[in-house]
Design an enzyme around this catalytic site. Sequence first.
Site, mmCIF file in Angstrom:
data_model
loop_
_atom_site.group_PDB
_atom_site.id
_atom_site.type_symbol
_atom_site.label_atom_id
_atom_site.label_comp_id
_atom_site.label_asym_id
_atom_site.label_seq_id
_atom_site.Cartn_x
_atom_site.Cartn_y
_atom_site.Cartn_z
ATOM 1 C CG HIS A 167 -1.748 1.222 1.345
ATOM 2 N ND1 HIS A 167 -2.088 1.983 2.441
ATOM 3 C CD2 HIS A 167 -2.579 1.581 0.304
ATOM 4 C CE1 HIS A 167 -2.785 2.808 2.297
ATOM 5 N NE2 HIS A 167 -3.255 2.772 1.087
ATOM 6 C CD GLU A 207 -2.467 2.758 -3.663
ATOM 7 O OE1 GLU A 207 -2.832 3.850 -3.731
ATOM 8 O OE2 GLU A 207 -3.094 1.892 -3.142
ATOM 9 C CG HIS A 208 -0.398 6.066 -0.443
ATOM 10 N ND1 HIS A 208 -0.805 7.332 -0.209
ATOM 11 C CD2 HIS A 208 -1.123 5.104 -0.473
ATOM 12 C CE1 HIS A 208 -1.876 7.177 0.524
ATOM 13 N NE2 HIS A 208 -2.283 5.657 0.308
ATOM 14 C CD GLU A 254 -5.441 5.194 2.891
ATOM 15 O OE1 GLU A 254 -6.239 4.179 2.073
ATOM 16 O OE2 GLU A 254 -4.942 5.552 2.540
#
Length: 449
Positions: free
Chosen positions: A69, A72-73, A149
């Site tokens: 994750h 991905e950022h 998040e």
Amino acid sequence: MPLDLTFDDAARDQLLSDGTAGPLVRRSILPGGVRLLTETDRSVRSATVGLWLPVGSRDETPAHAGSTHALEHLLFKGTDRRSALDIATAFDEVGGESNAVTAKEHTLYHGRVRSADLPLALDVLTDMVTSSTLAPSALETEREVILEELAMAQDDPTDSGYEEFLAQVLGPDTPMGRPVGGTVESVSALTDADVRAHFSEHYRSGNLVVTAVGDLDHDAVAAQLTDRLAAGGWSLDESALPFARRPALERTVPTEGTTRGSASAVPTHRLVRPLEQTHIYLGGPSIGATSEDRHAMNVLMAILGGGMSSRLFQHIREERGLVYTVYSFSAAYRDAGLFGLYAACRPSRAEQVVEMMGAELEAMRDGGVTDDEMRRALGQITGALALGLEDTASRMGRLGSLELVQGRYSTVDEAVARMASVSAEDVRDLADRLAGSFTTRVDVGPEPG
């Protein structure tokens, strides 16, 4: 000439649909083993392209949880050719959109633009996937964004409850059960070296799947894709084949070795929150994504809790007024799956609602389903399928799922026919297996009493 719909990694080009009864669909193996699937539709003026990597949170070590994750950022934070602002501006100034998704078994980078701007979208996305700078300063900034998040998800009882439910059903100490975004502890501990190692291991040409749908030409997309991947420095051996798909395991219900029983007897995992309602997740392990029972599962879920005419909604909300929201759901992976029931109600009603949810599944087991329910379920599923494939983005996603999970192309008509072949007895048999397979209950809300 009949079309071979099974994906063949040794075939450099496959015609999956010749366009006589719908869009033209082709699949090619490009240099480096890159898989390209396109659906040409001249009736639209847009195109959506997705770059898929079959790597997700389940592929991480416990020490590096959240690295997929985080990566991905970071791919949006700049490349050798573009700054983060350049990447954002590229789509904004043509009225397009771009985003990414990290899941348990894959990562997807996608963009939707006018068909005339498809070369731009391909250029930007391939640049991101091949040439991200992965700057340490960007990791420090994005670490804080990701922690926000995670905090936001914890503030949402449906998000935190579902995450805990998945963890308990799939195993909290297993790769499948770990949260996709990692934990506060694991994300805080991620290093630049961790993320770079994850990128080097998984972001390779043999792992890459590209799907594109819209007003496009397959050969033109293939040529540009090959050119841009080469410019990014990826190895593109002409004879290379794609990496093997993730192994699939035919899952049945129940699964050996798991304690299971009726809904009301399942112990409760409680997440205490200062809320007015208790949010309930109830269910257990189920079938995998390649199981032949998946069609019966779709029908069962539609009848049980898939809409306003479903049994859960009618009996628990409409007739008894015990809840505002109630539904059923399922999730399937290559070698795992789960089923669940969800409801939100005032805390004093929680036990009654749980008993009634379990009773509805037992009633399907004991009394079966009616012809009217089967008809409504088939209409609901096929209608939702047709409406969901009205835009190029959803069709792009379908192509990617077929490639990564099923390994075979199926037309919408074929999918509808398979659903129509499900019998009431198939649904009753599956209900029989699920009704005694409850293992997990998660409540999010105030302390009881």
